[in-house]
Design a protein around this motif. Structure first.
Motif: not given
Length: 495
Positions: A383-389
């Motif tokens: 939920s904190k951003g695409k990087t974590w996905q």
């Protein structure tokens, strides 16, 4: 390795291609809108989703159908997916009788024909989960039978020094089959599920079918590799026991010392087997053989509990859960992941002879445990951003890599070479039954686990990988380059 040995191993490995396509096709078919509506996993009232998968009332921005999930979706999905594995479990048991009565080559041909029949039943299924489940059960019978006999057949025609590499061809073709299924059916999905007809138009019957071409084509296409394997097996030797076949396999004359030595060893083994009468499953638990039986059973059990098939069966749904768009989840990421799976098998074919079977299992179990934990950890931050996905997906890819070069090929190679000729098919069947029994459990409970635990499911598989490491480190016996006589000495009385 000469060209004839390679041809024999490659052709027999097409049994793995059938297995791979069957695994790969369901990942895409399960997310095809027409399939979901036809079998009443979902219903559709005409609403649409935008490119990012968000509901929208603007018809111009609608890209996908906004399907509503039925209450029994997870149960039906588990039943249809796992019916294939239940059939494979029964097929593995049948292989012991058929392989000994009709021979490896002929039984593999029969299995390919059964696979083709099952594919036709799936593709022509009526609007009931029962018919497609029966079709998948029939294809499973073939895969289970050939899962025992194909690696065994390859190990019997391969020289000892490259036996592991050639036997790994079965796993290689399995991963290739998954890629073929992913590419073909992702293209079909794209052209039938992106901006379909009827978006934004209210449907009076929310259960009304849409065009079923997409999933029927995907399932009927299995007829091609099924018939291909049956035809190719016609050109392979029925048995490596004939002197002419041995000469061809070794690329030399029938009078060559190596050929005569191998022929004599085979004849002595066959004579001893006949003198002792028919083998029984009870012999697998004799002091000389029982450790091999337990190792083989547990090796295939742990292979499934690494969680690999939850990823391969349901990866599109996992990527969607992490937060990716429909297009990325259904087309791009599965193709990349399946390509990683295929390419990673090659290091395994190299390492299985140079590093050994046990070493690969130990390394692989530790790597998979780490990447399961990292997948869960990264997924909690998406939920904190695409990087974590992308970090979560990278961990999934690395987990698949860790599996594909270690726990992917090793169990199939190990069970095909570790048993004496007298009980080889029965011993290999025990391993294959273990594989498909645990595969069935995973396939059946997988949707429910993912629905209840979401990405916490990866922690369960991390714990299983830890147990797999303990088993590999302290119980498995290395069999790289070991003859059957030496194997007897290493394992006698140890269980």
């Amino acid at each position: 390795m000469n060209s004839f040995q390679f041809l024999v191993a490659l052709t027999a490995s097409f049994g793995g291609l059938l297995f791979g396509y069957e695994v790969g096709v369901m990942n895409v078919v399960l997310v095809m809108d027409a399939f979901r509506i036809f079998f009443k996993f979902h219903h559709w009232n005409g609403d649409g989703l935008d490119e990012k998968g968000q509901p929208t009332k603007d018809v111009a921005n609608m890209m996908y159908r906004d399907l509503k999930e039925a209450d029994n979706k997870a149960t039906l999905e588990g039943l249809i997916t796992s019916s294939f594995v239940l059939g494979a479990l029964c097929g593995a048991l049948m292989a012991t009788y058929l392989g000994e009565k009709y021979g490896r080559q002929r039984t593999i041909m029969i299995g390919a024909c059964i696979f083709t029949c099952g594919a036709v039943i799936q593709g022509l299924s009526a609007r009931s989960w029962v018919m497609i489940a029966v079709g998948r059960l029939i294809t499973g019978l073939s895969i289970g039978c050939n899962g025992v006999l194909c690696p065994t057949y390859i190990s019997e025609v391969a020289p000892a020094k490259i036996r592991g590499t050639l036997s790994s061809c079965y796993q290689l073709m399995t991963t290739f089959g998954i890629i073929v299924a992913a590419v073909i059916n992702s293209i079909v999905w794209y052209y039938t599920n992106v901006k379909p007809e009827g978006l934004g138009k209210t449907r009076s019957n929310i259960w009304e079918e849409v065009s079923n071409f997409e999933w029927r084509f995907a399932l009927l296409f299995q007829v091609v590799p099924g018939l291909g394997l049956a035809l190719l097996m016609c050109f392979l030797p029925k048995s490596p026991q004939a002197v002419e076949v041995l000469a061809k396999l070794n690329a030399t004359s029938t009078s060559d010392e190596l050929v005569q030595s191998e022929l004599k060893a085979i004849q002595e083994d066959v004579a001893a087997t006949r003198a002792a009468g028919s083998s029984s499953f009870g012999e697998l638990f004799s002091p000389v053989i029982r450790r091999r039986t337990f190792i083989t059973f547990l090796m295939q059990l742990f292979q499934q509990w690494t969680g690999i098939n939850v990823i391969m069966y349901y990866q599109s749904q996992i990527y969607n859960e992490i937060g990716f768009t429909k297009f990325m989840s259904t087309v791009v990421l599965p193709i990349i992941n399946n390509f990683v799976n295929f390419i990673s098998t090659f290091p395994g074919m190299w390492g299985i002879e140079r590093l050994g079977r046990k070493t690969l299992l130990v390394i692989g179990s530790l790597m998979m445990m780490v990447f399961h934990i990292s997948t869960w950890a990264f997924s909690t931050q998406t939920s904190k951003g695409k990087t974590w996905q992308y970090l979560a997906v990278a961990s999934i890819f690395l987990m698949v890599f860790s599996f594909a070069w270690t726990w992917g090929p090793v169990p199939w190679v190990y069970q095909a070479e570790v048993f004496p000729l007298r009980v080889r098919v029965k011993g290999s069947a025990v391993g294959t039954v273990s594989n498909f029994l645990n595969n069935w459990i995973i396939a059946f409970v997988g949707p429910a686990l993912m629905k209840a635990w979401s990405t916490k499911t990866f922690l369960l598989f991390a714990a299983a990988c830890l147990l797999a490491w303990v088993y590999s480190q302290f119980y498995v016996i290395e069999c790289k380059g070991v003859s059957i006589d030496e194997m007897d000495a290493k394992m006698a009385g140890k269980a």
